[in-house]
Structures are given as C-alpha cells and as structure tokens.
Design an enzyme around this catalytic site. Structure first.
Site, PDB file in Angstrom:
ATOM      1  N   ASN A  17      -1.040  -1.519  -9.677  1.00 45.71           N
ATOM      2  CA  ASN A  17      -1.037  -2.504  -8.587  1.00 45.71           C
ATOM      3  C   ASN A  17       0.204  -3.374  -8.808  1.00 45.71           C
ATOM      4  OD1 ASN A  17      -1.507  -4.488  -6.717  1.00 45.71           O
ATOM      5  ND2 ASN A  17      -3.566  -5.013  -7.458  1.00 45.71           N
ATOM      6  N   ARG A 102      -1.980   1.099  -5.560  1.00 45.20           N
ATOM      7  CA  ARG A 102      -2.422   0.288  -4.438  1.00 45.20           C
ATOM      8  C   ARG A 102      -1.196   0.025  -3.563  1.00 45.20           C
ATOM      9  NH1 ARG A 102      -5.548  -5.506  -4.681  1.00 45.20           N
ATOM     10  NH2 ARG A 102      -5.759  -5.699  -2.433  1.00 45.20           N
ATOM     11  N   HIS A 190      -7.716  -5.520   2.299  1.00 45.89           N
ATOM     12  CA  HIS A 190      -8.787  -5.479   1.282  1.00 45.89           C
ATOM     13  C   HIS A 190      -9.663  -4.232   1.444  1.00 45.89           C
ATOM     14  CE1 HIS A 190      -8.464 -10.125   0.823  1.00 45.89           C
ATOM     15  NE2 HIS A 190      -7.850  -9.522  -0.198  1.00 45.89           N
ATOM     16  N   ARG A 250      -3.169 -19.639   1.870  1.00 47.97           N
ATOM     17  CA  ARG A 250      -2.869 -19.132   3.223  1.00 47.97           C
ATOM     18  C   ARG A 250      -3.794 -19.787   4.244  1.00 47.97           C
ATOM     19  NH1 ARG A 250      -3.433 -12.873   1.843  1.00 47.97           N
ATOM     20  NH2 ARG A 250      -3.170 -13.313  -0.362  1.00 47.97           N
ATOM     21  N   GLU A 387     -11.485  -2.488  -7.129  1.00 48.65           N
ATOM     22  CA  GLU A 387     -10.458  -1.780  -6.356  1.00 48.65           C
ATOM     23  C   GLU A 387      -9.771  -0.713  -7.206  1.00 48.65           C
ATOM     24  OE1 GLU A 387      -9.431  -5.811  -5.616  1.00 48.65           O
ATOM     25  OE2 GLU A 387      -8.807  -5.352  -3.573  1.00 48.65           O
TER      26      GLU A 387
END
Ligand code: ADP
Length: 402
Positions: A17, A102, A190, A250, A387
């Site tokens: 990742n 990823r 996601h 964010r 993940e």
C-alpha cells in the site's frame, strides 16, 4: 523471470500500500485449507527525505529496522530492492509468488482486480487526473517493484472496483452528459474494506447473507456504503475521496457553490484543494486536532461540535443509504474509529434509535463483535476490517485460481 515455487513448499504473497512518502507492506503465507495469513507487517517511511525501514511479526514484535542517512534519500527501486532482499531472507522456506497492490482508482472499466501488464499500466496512468494525490504513488511503487524484481507477477486491487456495479443512479451526477462520458461520475472508495466486510459478516451472522447492510468505515478517511446481498448499492464517497462524511482533515459533502464563492474571492485550485483535503473535517471544525481520541478527551466546545457533526452526518447518511437499498437489516462499524471508539458508536446508536437501534452498553465498551442489545430491532456489529487480507485473497485467486 517468474518464480514458480516448489510444488511442496508454501507460497507467500507480498501486499503493498504505497503513499507519497511511505510504503506499507505485509507478507502473507498461503495455506491450502484457508485464507492466507499475515506473517510480517512493516513499512518504509520517509521516502525522498530520510527513509526508514521497519518490520514486525504477526504479534507486532519488532523483527528489523534500518535508517538511511539524510544524504541518501534513496530512489524507490533501490528501497524496494532492499525490501525484497530482506523479505527473501525471512520467507522461511516459502516462495514469493506475487505482489498485490492497493491502487486507488480503476476507472469505469475495472470491477475486479487485474494482473498488471504494460498495457494496463498505461491505462491506469490515464486515470491519474481522477486521483492525483494517490494514483501516481501507487503506480510508482508498481514500476519500482517491476524494476527491482522483473519476473514477479503484480496485481492491482482497486478501491473503486467493489462499487462499479452499483445502479446507474448511484453513479451519475446530474451534469451535462459529455462530462459523465468523460469520467466525471461517482466512483466510491474504500472498496476493499467493504468487500472484506461483505465477506466476513455472513461468516459471523449467516442469516445476513442476503441482507441490506449499512457499513460505516470510520478511519482518518471515512465513508459509508450500502451493501445488499454482498454487493455495493450506494456509497457516500463520489468522484473523489472528498465526498460524504466529514473526515480527519477532509470536508466531506459540501455545496459546490462554496467552491465558486472561494474562487470568486481569489482562491486558486491548489488553495481550495489544500483547504478541503488537509484543513477541514474534524481538524477544521475543532481547530485542535484531526484525531478523534484527542477530541473526545477535550473539553473545548469546538471539539465537541466536531464530534457531534461527525456523528450527525453518519446518522444522516444511514437514512440516505437505507433509502437507496429500500430498507436496512444490519449496521456495521469498522476502521480505526469504528472499531475502537465506544463513545462515537454510542452517539450514532442514539441517533439511530428511530430505526430500532438499541446498543448493549457493556458490549459496546468492550468493542464486542455484536454490540446491539438482544432486543434491538436492528443488529449492530463491530468488525475489524482487513484490506491487506482482501488484497492477498485477490492476488492468490488471480495467480492460482483458488
Ligand atoms: P486510516 O484511515 O489512516 O487507515 P485508521 O482506520 O487506522 O486510519 O483510523 C485512524 C483514526 O482512528 C485516527 O485518526 C484516530 O482518530 C482514530 N482512532 C484510533 N483509535 C481510536 C480510539 N480508541 N478512539 C477514538 N478514535 C480512535
């Protein structure tokens, strides 16, 4: 050359990742009779400034560490060559068969992971304008790994793929068609986390295999997804990972008129981007921190407002996602805040009382896997996401067919 392992030896899969200045990795060992298990976790941080490597075993005990001098920032290929060398020495008889990455964006074409070729890489390069903060770093790591180990098969697993088969209404903005055709549409992110939860929930609660489930992935990036029968129906993130819930830094959903207002005031695209990605959300509202733990501990009313706004928006999006699915049969919390913050879950639970949510306070405090009270009309779960595990599963499937 591609390494094909001895027929008798176990296989290992590297999961990567990659971000702008750091690269997180995991090594999974395959098992004939179950999911791959993680044996090593680690990262290279400070890429481009002063790189540092660390690795831990599955019990989080340190295995290795190395720091490079500030005078040798290291290019990615050299760092990945070092990493691969180190991993080879720690495979304990297993054979590295592939790397799974990823990758944030797969565009409209990719509804599933893909084996990387030069043609696919060119196509993914074309998606950089859609995810300029993440896609280039994901692709740079793939290229560097290909240079460091030319024969190793590499697989891209996309954050967008799980959402690709949503109904068109969930994917489309009401803007002129040419823009939609150009790719300005809702992608959702996601996806690897949601896919993992969609796979895991029926293992914990077999009666929920065909259910309509709202999943709240509440990490430093936060989003929610409506999943029906294991498939994504709608999600709160849209064209970028900026839409939907307020996050650590964010803004989440915002009236686009605000952007026009800011532009008329003289802010340029870079300034607006910085404000909406890095200075908004929990940090912007509290003026104190982007970390939920710090806000929960603070007596400052602005910190309390940030927490309340976060929980309010989770409850509001639950209504929207339930409407998209025509109902709701279960709710799942996951990721950093979702897995560990009992106060946030309690607050969201209160706001969802109208849906029949009643939490078991002790189970919630204990981060138990089912936190709703026995009489709750809506079952509520806490499921740690994985993940990396999902990427390992996809990579194995593409390489070995199982
Ligand atoms: P990322 O989205 O970066 O992968 P995580 O899913 O690990 O991050 O979530 C990180 C966030 O989780 C942190 O910013 C922090 O606010 C929050 N967090 C972690 N532990 C707790 C906790 N015990 N209570 C509240 N929030 C927590």
């Amino acid at each position: 050359m591609s390494q094909t392992g001895p027929a008798s030896g176990p296989n290992a899969i590297l999961v990567v990742n990659a971000g702008s200045s750091s690269l997180k990795f995991s090594v999974f060992r395959d098992r004939a009779d179950g999911d791959p298990v993680v044996v090593i976790n680690g990262q290279i941080s400070g890429i481009g400034t002063q790189p540092e490597f660390e690795a831990k075993d599955a019990a989080r005990r340190p295995l290795a560490g190395k720091r490079w001098g500030a005078d040798e920032p290291g290019d990615r290929t050299a760092l990945l060559r070092y990493l691969l060398g180190w991993i080879e020495e720690h495979l304990e008889g297993a054979t590295l068969i592939a790397a799974g990455h990823r990758v944030v964006h797969g565009g409209v074409r990719h509804a599933a992971p893909v084996l990387l070729t030069e043609a696919v890489m060119e196509e993914l390069d074309g998606l950089v304008p859609l995810a300029p903060l993440h896609q280039p770093h994901n692709l740079a790591a793939i290229r560097a790994l290909a240079e460091a180990h030319p024969g190793l098969p590499q697989v891209a697993c996309f954050d967008t793929a799980f959402h690709r088969n949503q109904p068109w209404q969930a994917q489309m903005f009401a803007i002129p068609r040419e823009l939609t055709e150009e790719g300005v549409r809702r992608y959702g992110f996601h996806g690897l986390s949601y896919e993992y939860i969609a796979r895991r929930l029926p293992q914990l609660a077999p009666e929920l295999g065909d259910a309509r489930v709202v999943v709240a992935h509440l990490g430093s990036g936060a989003s929610m997804c409506g999943i029906h029968g294991g498939r994504s129906v709608d999600s709160t993130m849209g064209f970028t990972a900026l839409d939907g819930l307020p996050m650590g830094t964010r803004c989440g959903a915002i009236d686009p008129g605000v952007l026009i207002y800011l532009m008329r005031k003289g802010m340029d695209a870079g300034g607006i981007e910085k404000m909406l990605y890095n200075k908004s959300g929990l940090l912007g509202v509290s003026g104190l921190s982007n970390d939920m733990r710090a806000l929960l501990e603070s007596a400052d009313p602005r910190a309390q407002e940030a927490v309340e706004l976060f929980c309010f928006r989770i409850a509001k999006e639950t209504g929207a996602l339930s409407a998209s699915m025509g109902g709701i049969d279960a709710f799942v919390f996951t990721a950093g805040i979702g897995e560990r913050s009992a106060p946030v879950r309690a607050r969201v639970g209160d706001k969802l009382a109208w849906l029949g949510v009643e939490l078991d306070a002790a189970a919630n405090e204990a981060n138990a896997s089912r936190i709703s009270a026995p009489g709750s009309r809506l079952p509520v779960y806490v499921i740690p996401t994985d993940e990396e595990g999902m990427i390992a599963l996809h990579t194995r499937k593409l390489l070995t067919g199982r």
